[in-house]
Design an enzyme around this catalytic site. Structure first.
Site, PDB file in Angstrom:
ATOM      1  N   ASN A 179       0.806  -1.223   0.000  1.00 15.98           N
ATOM      2  CA  ASN A 179       0.000   0.000   0.000  1.00 15.98           C
ATOM      3  C   ASN A 179       0.846   1.284   0.000  1.00 15.98           C
ATOM      4  O   ASN A 179       0.842   2.056  -0.958  1.00 15.98           O
ATOM      5  CB  ASN A 179      -0.952  -0.081   1.214  1.00 15.98           C
ATOM      6  N   ASP A 228       7.314  -2.275  11.216  1.00 13.56           N
ATOM      7  CA  ASP A 228       7.001  -3.591  11.786  1.00 13.56           C
ATOM      8  C   ASP A 228       7.557  -3.860  13.189  1.00 13.56           C
ATOM      9  O   ASP A 228       6.829  -4.150  14.105  1.00 13.56           O
ATOM     10  CB  ASP A 228       7.507  -4.697  10.868  1.00 13.56           C
ATOM     11  N   TYR A 242      16.205  -3.168  10.862  1.00 17.13           N
ATOM     12  CA  TYR A 242      14.886  -2.810  10.339  1.00 17.13           C
ATOM     13  C   TYR A 242      14.360  -1.540  11.024  1.00 17.13           C
ATOM     14  O   TYR A 242      15.032  -0.509  10.921  1.00 17.13           O
ATOM     15  CB  TYR A 242      13.965  -4.027  10.524  1.00 17.13           C
ATOM     16  N   GLU A 244      16.758  -0.544   0.720  1.00 16.87           N
ATOM     17  CA  GLU A 244      15.469  -0.355   1.405  1.00 16.87           C
ATOM     18  C   GLU A 244      15.630   0.656   2.543  1.00 16.87           C
ATOM     19  O   GLU A 244      14.798   1.526   2.744  1.00 16.87           O
ATOM     20  CB  GLU A 244      15.005  -1.706   1.956  1.00 16.87           C
TER      21      GLU A 244
END
Ligand code: DGY
Length: 422
Positions: free
Chosen positions: A36, A165, A351, A395
């Site tokens: 999304n 996350d 992350y 990323e």
């Protein structure tokens, strides 16, 4: 070719390579479907390559929209076996399988920027006219489904919904969720080093929640009542708030949806009030909150700074946030670390526990601009540019060394570079 021209060509080629029949995967193998908020950010990059392809990215995302208006976090357009958990685990039986949660709703803000930037105004107008009812339904879903008691704060049901996350802000809330009691094979670790990814204890609970949604037959009321993980996520609340302002602007521009505009203005007013319940005098900052225990999370994450992107901070709150922002920007070699480095949970490479994400830098820079913090905004931009130039299209980036982490040839990194500074 100059270095800049080379970088531009590389970014464009990444988008083209990650294009799969009209939607863009964030990166092949690790994330082989359409996500999304990735899709929204990526469309900004496509605007620099091919405007009709940019509009198609949004159209493809909206193909996964649920009847109740929800735009899911992943659209599984076609089967790929390099990702877990796939459509079979989520169990959503729509024509196009999807997940059962959403993601930070930056979508409408991007659509507004696309319509402003478009050189083909005719195309932009017709796409906007087609999309507007769907975008309205998406925002109505957020407020109705996720804030049924009109607190002004939408609730989030899964760390994956936050897009951040394994942020330490969710640790305590997630620890209260039971782990699954079956074995499964994670596939992310086939593609990325385990020290850059969430731990197994977190995955066990991510999956418990996925099963919980399915076992609740995706019933909104049941989930709102019984979900064992409910948080007020400052990232989602702020991104939604900003996007609702943009949605009102789009409705007014097209002279339509007067009633909806009135209703959305009421939602904005509720959030402007409700956000103050997430302010901590002790931390001199906004904090995320566990809705079940009613405890504020003491960890400072970039989610907390996204409040300035939504222009939700008062002048007084800004007086406290400005020195914090400055310290934060200078605490690590590269800004802005997703977790403030003075927090115990900070890990510069894992992350969402400390690395730098360029699309977050971009949003916080926009917020800094809106409060007249031009030096802070410039620092966010120049560090982003340096990371990209030195380390490539990853990323995310280690906030201490700058080294690229996670997936390579990453769509939103290429898109933000094209949109923001290349
Ligand atoms: C993942 O699988 O790591 C994704 O972030 C979920 O959206």
């Amino acid at each position: 070719m100059t270095d800049k021209k080379v970088l531009i060509e590389q970014a464009k080629n990444i988008l083209k390579r990650n294009d799969v029949d009209g939607y863009t995967v964030p990166t092949h193998d690790l994330y082989p479907f359409q996500w999304n908020w990735d899709a929204a950010i990526t469309a900004l990059g496509w605007m620099k390559v091919d405007e009709s392809r940019a509009w198609l990215e949004i159209e493809m995302l909206l193909k996964g929209q649920w009847e109740n208006g929800m735009v899911p976090h992943i659209i599984f357009h076609k089967p790929v076996d390099t990702y877990f958990p796939g459509p079979d685990v989520w169990g959503v039986k729509n024509d196009i399988p999807t997940t059962a949660i959403s993601q930070p709703p930056v979508l409408v803000s991007v659509v507004k920027m696309m319509s402003e930037q478009a050189t083909d105004k005719g195309l932009a107008e017709s796409k906007l006219a087609e999309m507007l009812p769907k975008l309205i339904a998406y925002h109505q879903w957020w407020y109705n489904d996720r804030d049924p008691e009109n607190t002004g704060l939408v609730v989030s049901y899964h760390p994956w919904e936050s897009g951040m996350d394994n942020s330490p802000a969710w640790d305590e809330s997630l620890a209260a969720v039971p782990p699954v009691n079956y074995t499964y094979k994670r596939k992310d670790l086939d593609h990325v080093d385990s020290d850059e990814r969430p731990h197994a204890e977190q995955y066990d609970r991510y999956l418990y929640l996925v099963d919980f949604f399915k076992n609740s037959n995706f019933d909104s009321e049941v989930i709102y009542k019984n979900c064992p993980y409910k948080v007020y996520d400052l990232g989602i609340i702020s991104i939604l708030h900003k996007a609702t302002k943009d949605l009102i602007y789009l409705c007014k521009q097209s002279n339509t949806n007067e009633q909806e505009v009135t209703w959305f203005n009421e939602q904005l007013a509720l959030t402007e009030k409700g956000i103050n319940t997430l302010w901590s005098n002790e931390h001199n900052s906004f904090l995320n909150k566990d809705v079940i225990t009613q405890k504020l999370s003491p960890v400072l994450t970039t989610g907390t700074m996204l409040v300035i992107y939504a222009e939700l901070a008062s002048a007084e709150q800004m007086n406290a946030l400005k020195p914090l922002l400055n310290e934060w920007l200078n605490e690590t070699k590269y800004c802005m670390s997703s977790t403030y480095a003075k927090c115990e949970a900070f890990e510069p490479q894992r992350y969402w526990r400390g690395p730098v994400w360029l699309h977050i830098n971009w949003m916080i820079a926009l917020g800094a601009d809106s409060y007249g913090l031009s030096e802070e905004s410039a620092k966010l931009k120049s560090d982003s540019e340096e990371l990209l130039t030195k380390f490539g299209y990853f990323e995310y980036f280690n906030s201490e060394t700058g080294v690229g982490c996670g997936g390579d040839d990453f769509s939103w990194t290429a898109a933000i570079a094209l949109h923001w500074f290349l």
